[in-house]
Design an enzyme around this catalytic site. Structure first.
Site, PDB file in Angstrom:
ATOM      1  N   LEU A 172     -68.122  -9.040  28.127  1.00  0.00           N
ATOM      2  CA  LEU A 172     -69.501  -8.119  28.397  1.00  0.00           C
ATOM      3  C   LEU A 172     -69.655  -7.143  27.501  1.00  0.00           C
ATOM      4  O   LEU A 172     -70.905  -6.474  27.611  1.00  0.00           O
ATOM      5  CB  LEU A 172     -69.179  -7.349  29.903  1.00  0.00           C
ATOM      6  CG  LEU A 172     -68.847  -8.436  31.066  1.00  0.00           C
ATOM      7  CD1 LEU A 172     -68.577  -7.625  32.292  1.00  0.00           C
ATOM      8  CD2 LEU A 172     -70.166  -9.266  31.410  1.00  0.00           C
ATOM      9  N   ARG A 173     -68.868  -6.846  26.490  1.00  0.00           N
ATOM     10  CA  ARG A 173     -69.189  -5.650  25.492  1.00  0.00           C
ATOM     11  C   ARG A 173     -70.552  -6.110  24.973  1.00  0.00           C
ATOM     12  O   ARG A 173     -71.323  -5.260  24.779  1.00  0.00           O
ATOM     13  CB  ARG A 173     -68.008  -5.657  24.623  1.00  0.00           C
ATOM     14  CG  ARG A 173     -68.274  -4.411  23.631  1.00  0.00           C
ATOM     15  CD  ARG A 173     -67.058  -4.076  22.745  1.00  0.00           C
ATOM     16  NE  ARG A 173     -67.244  -2.841  22.166  1.00  0.00           N
ATOM     17  CZ  ARG A 173     -68.102  -2.506  21.077  1.00  0.00           C
ATOM     18  NH1 ARG A 173     -68.976  -3.330  20.670  1.00  0.00           N
ATOM     19  NH2 ARG A 173     -68.058  -1.082  20.856  1.00  0.00           N
ATOM     20  N   ARG A 174     -70.445  -7.334  24.336  1.00  0.00           N
ATOM     21  CA  ARG A 174     -71.997  -7.557  23.688  1.00  0.00           C
ATOM     22  C   ARG A 174     -73.229  -7.398  24.290  1.00  0.00           C
ATOM     23  O   ARG A 174     -74.181  -6.771  24.147  1.00  0.00           O
ATOM     24  CB  ARG A 174     -71.819  -8.856  22.822  1.00  0.00           C
ATOM     25  CG  ARG A 174     -73.083  -9.249  22.019  1.00  0.00           C
ATOM     26  CD  ARG A 174     -72.889 -10.613  21.555  1.00  0.00           C
ATOM     27  NE  ARG A 174     -74.009 -10.807  20.539  1.00  0.00           N
ATOM     28  CZ  ARG A 174     -73.930 -10.988  19.151  1.00  0.00           C
ATOM     29  NH1 ARG A 174     -72.862 -10.762  18.648  1.00  0.00           N
ATOM     30  NH2 ARG A 174     -74.899 -11.049  18.572  1.00  0.00           N
TER      31      ARG A 174
END
Length: 139
Positions: free
Chosen positions: A97-99
Site C-alpha cells: 500500500l505504500r506506493r
C-alpha cells in the site's frame, strides 16, 4: 559481532500502540468522513513505516542480505526467522500500500474503510512481540 541499534528499534516499536489504537478506533467508528479517511491513510502509512524501519534496522544490524524493496524487507525478516509466515503474508499486503498512499494519493478511496484497517491492530502487536522475542534470542 553485530551492531544492532536496539534503541532505534525499541523507539519504533514503542510507537505501535498509538497506531493500533487508531486502527481500532477507525474500525469501530467508521462513517466514511473525509477526516476519518485521512486519518486512516496516515495510520496505514505509519504502520508501513514502522514495520519497514524496524525491518531495515534488523537487516543492517544482523548483517542480513540487502533488501531491494519494501516487500523484500518483509521477506528477509521472515526468511531469517524474525517473524513467521503467518505474519509475513498480511505485512506484504500492508507494504504494497505504500506506493498508492504516497505516490498515488490522488486516487486513494478516502471514503472507504480499507480491509486491512480492521486487521492491523493485532498484527502490529504480533509484529512487535515477535521482534522483541527475536532480539532477546539473538542478543
Amino acid at each position: 559481532m553485530y551492531y544492532v541499534n536496539r534503541e532505534q528499534i525499541m523507539q519504533r516499536l514503542a510507537a505501535i500502540p498509538e497506531t493500533v489504537d487508531a486502527f481500532e478506533h477507525l474500525s469501530r467508528e467508521w462513517d466514511g468522513t473525509l477526516l476519518q479517511g485521512l486519518a486512516q491513510e496516515r495510520a496505514l502509512h505509519l504502520a508501513i513505516e514502522s514495520v519497514t524501519d524496524v525491518g531495515s534496522c534488523l537487516i543492517d544490524g544482523f548483517l542480513m542480505r540487502d533488501a531491494s524493496s519494501y516487500s523484500d524487507i518483509i521477506e528477509i525478516i521472515r526468511d531469517e526467522g524474525v517473524i513467521g509466515s503467518d505474519l509475513a503474508e498480511p505485512l506484504l499486503l500492508l507494504v504494497a500500500l505504500r506506493r498508492p498512499l504516497v505516490q498515488e494519493y490522488y486516487a486513494w478511496r478516502r471514503r472507504e474503510l480499507h480491509p486491512l484497517t480492521a486487521r492491523l491492530g493485532p498484527l502490529l502487536v504480533q509484529f512487535r512481540d515477535e521482534v522483541e522475542r527475536y532480539l532477546e534470542r539473538e542478543l
